[in-house]
Design an enzyme around this catalytic site. Structure first.
Site, PDB file in Angstrom:
ATOM      1  N   ASP A 135       4.533 -10.911  -7.434  1.00 40.48           N
ATOM      2  CA  ASP A 135       4.528  -9.476  -7.119  1.00 40.48           C
ATOM      3  C   ASP A 135       5.766  -8.862  -7.761  1.00 40.48           C
ATOM      4  OD1 ASP A 135       2.296  -9.130  -5.065  1.00 40.48           O
ATOM      5  OD2 ASP A 135       3.448 -10.735  -4.135  1.00 40.48           O
ATOM      6  N   ARG A 143      10.611 -10.139  -7.546  1.00 41.77           N
ATOM      7  CA  ARG A 143      10.751 -11.570  -7.251  1.00 41.77           C
ATOM      8  C   ARG A 143      11.667 -12.300  -8.227  1.00 41.77           C
ATOM      9  NH1 ARG A 143       8.710 -10.051  -2.595  1.00 41.77           N
ATOM     10  NH2 ARG A 143       6.422 -10.028  -2.437  1.00 41.77           N
ATOM     11  N   ARG A 204       6.349   2.417  -3.183  1.00 43.84           N
ATOM     12  CA  ARG A 204       5.595   1.490  -4.040  1.00 43.84           C
ATOM     13  C   ARG A 204       4.466   2.231  -4.765  1.00 43.84           C
ATOM     14  NH1 ARG A 204       3.622  -3.134  -0.173  1.00 43.84           N
ATOM     15  NH2 ARG A 204       2.968  -4.105  -2.149  1.00 43.84           N
ATOM     16  N   LYS A 234      -3.946  -3.005  -7.115  1.00 48.58           N
ATOM     17  CA  LYS A 234      -4.062  -3.198  -5.662  1.00 48.58           C
ATOM     18  C   LYS A 234      -3.738  -1.895  -4.937  1.00 48.58           C
ATOM     19  CE  LYS A 234       0.667  -5.037  -5.226  1.00 48.58           C
ATOM     20  NZ  LYS A 234       1.487  -6.238  -5.008  1.00 48.58           N
ATOM     21  N   HIS A 247       0.431  -6.753   6.992  1.00 50.21           N
ATOM     22  CA  HIS A 247       1.151  -8.002   7.197  1.00 50.21           C
ATOM     23  C   HIS A 247       1.227  -8.327   8.695  1.00 50.21           C
ATOM     24  CE1 HIS A 247       2.591  -6.891   3.153  1.00 50.21           C
ATOM     25  NE2 HIS A 247       2.737  -8.186   2.976  1.00 50.21           N
ATOM     26  N   ASP A 319      -5.861 -10.048  -0.898  1.00 52.97           N
ATOM     27  CA  ASP A 319      -4.458 -10.021  -0.507  1.00 52.97           C
ATOM     28  C   ASP A 319      -4.182 -11.337   0.218  1.00 52.97           C
ATOM     29  OD1 ASP A 319      -1.875  -9.141  -0.135  1.00 52.97           O
ATOM     30  OD2 ASP A 319      -2.437  -7.227   0.774  1.00 52.97           O
TER      31      ASP A 319
END
Length: 422
Positions: A135, A143, A204, A234, A247, A319
């Site tokens: 990601d 990352r 985002r 996404k 999440h 996901d």
């Protein structure tokens, strides 16, 4: 007599000239016909290239066992900064087809390169190269190791000159990932930032205007593709107007189809029309299409909306299945099987090795019981193989990374963007 001879000579000469002219005309007609035939044959060359790829796909598929095919449906996480024995076994023995790396996997550039090379080495007997993705959105979702200068948030990208620099950002992200030997980015985000209280999307997103989100996202994806990095848009069908973080729990979207079509779905529709090859489906209830099942495992959303109505024939990725939205409502084996039955292709399992084994076992048992056919699995594996071949993926290992050059490019682009703000 002489006059007769002269007349005969003139007649012979005329006849010869006529014959020569006729031959010339005939040659011209033949050449024209050949040119026309060649022009008509040109599309056949493209068809042949497609046929050749399909032949290669079928050849690979033919030599795969059912266990290898099921392995291609898995994209799993690795627990630490080094390749441990369990993760290596999943790749080398169970033929898991893809890896997702997180911040926990990147201590520094040298170590990161060693980990990625070790993953490729583990796949040396594999029928097809590994998908290895991250990601890498920019901003707070990054990352790669800290030695690399980060790219900005999507909100900033969308605000500067109407997203004018999004292609350049995509190229840069592609260069960074390609330098490490990574080949997939779970980005760009095509969610429209229509809810200021959204706990998970926010900056985002490129913004609240779906046209800007669409244009910037598609342009950024094209930049990545130019570097042979697979962009995964996404979170279909749109996570922008939610007040729950998937999440943690399962968000619910109550908008009608008209509103969804004009706002949430618009960037995805246009991305599909532009030729996007991979879509990540989110864990959220979209009541207008399926009032009871999360989009990530919903046949009305994956098969009927995404594939049949929007004509997407690429790879569908879930996901992360290790999220509250799934775990609070389904066993992971149940969720995985339902996703494949709904038309999904790749199951993302980002955390823990036991869940990976549970999914592999659940899918194998489903094939044995007849709940899941090998034909259905083949459909997904064909899409995955086509994706890998289209992007010319391989398991070539990298020796080093020019961090200074990547940082120079990043700083130069950031400076251009800053100048354009004024």
């Amino acid at each position: 007599m002489r006059n007769i001879v002269k007349l005969m000579m003139v007649l012979i000469a005329c006849t010869l000239l006529s014959l020569l002219a006729g031959c010339s005309d005939q040659r011209d007609k033949q050449q024209q016909q050949q040119d026309e035939q060649q022009q008509e044959a040109t599309p056949i060359e493209h068809i042949s290239a497609s046929d050749k790829q399909n032949e290669e796909i079928q050849a690979v598929l033919h030599h795969m066992s059912i266990d290898e095919k099921i392995g291609q449906l898995i994209l799993m996480g690795v627990e630490g900064p080094q390749l441990d024995a369990k993760a290596k076994a999943f790749v080398a023995e169970q033929r898991v087809g893809g890896i997702i790396l997180f911040k926990r996997n990147f201590d520094n550039v040298t170590q990161s390169l060693q980990l990625i090379n070790a993953l490729k080495e583990a796949n040396i007997q594999g029928s097809t190269p590994l998908l290895i993705g991250v990601d890498e959105e920019g901003g707070r979702v990054t990352r790669l190791p800290q030695e690399l200068v980060k790219t900005p948030t999507n909100r900033y990208i969308g605000n500067v000159a109407g997203g004018e620099f999004s292609f350049d950002i995509g190229e840069l992200l592609g260069d960074k990932l390609h330098a490490f030997g990574l080949n997939m980015d779970f980005a760009p985000v095509l969610d429209v930032d229509s809810n200021p209280n959204n706990p998970v999307i926010g900056d985002r997103s490129y913004g609240a205007n779906p046209q800007i989100v669409s244009a910037a996202g598609i342009s950024q994806a094209e930049g990545m593709k130019s570097r042979h990095v697979i962009p995964v848009v996404k979170h279909f069908p749109g996570h922008g107007d939610t007040s729950v973080d998937s999440h943690i729990d399962l968000p619910v979207i109550t908008h009608d189809k008209k509103r969804l079509d004009e706002i949430e779905l618009l960037p995805f529709k246009q991305a599909i029309e532009s030729g996007i090859d991979a879509v990540m489906v989110g864990h959220l209830i979209v009541q207008a299409y399926d009032p009871s099942t999360p989009a990530s495992m919903s046949k009305p959303i994956i098969q009927e909306l995404l594939r049949d109505q929007l004509h997407f024939d690429g790879v569908v990725i879930t996901d992360d299945l290790i999220m509250g939205a799934v775990q609070k409502n389904y066993s992971i084996g149940e969720a995985a099987l339902q996703t494949i039955q709904a038309g999904g292709d790749i199951l993302l399992i980002g955390h823990g090795y036991e869940p990976v084994q549970q999914v592999l076992t659940a899918l194998k048992n489903a094939v044995t019981s007849g709940e899941l056919t090998e034909e259905r699995i083949n459909q997904s594996v064909e899409r995955i193989l086509k994706l890998k071949m289209t992007y010319e993926l391989d398991d070539t290992q990298r020796d080093n990374i020019d961090v200074d050059e990547l940082n120079r490019q990043t700083k130069e682009l950031l400076e251009k963007m800053k100048t354009s703000e004024g």
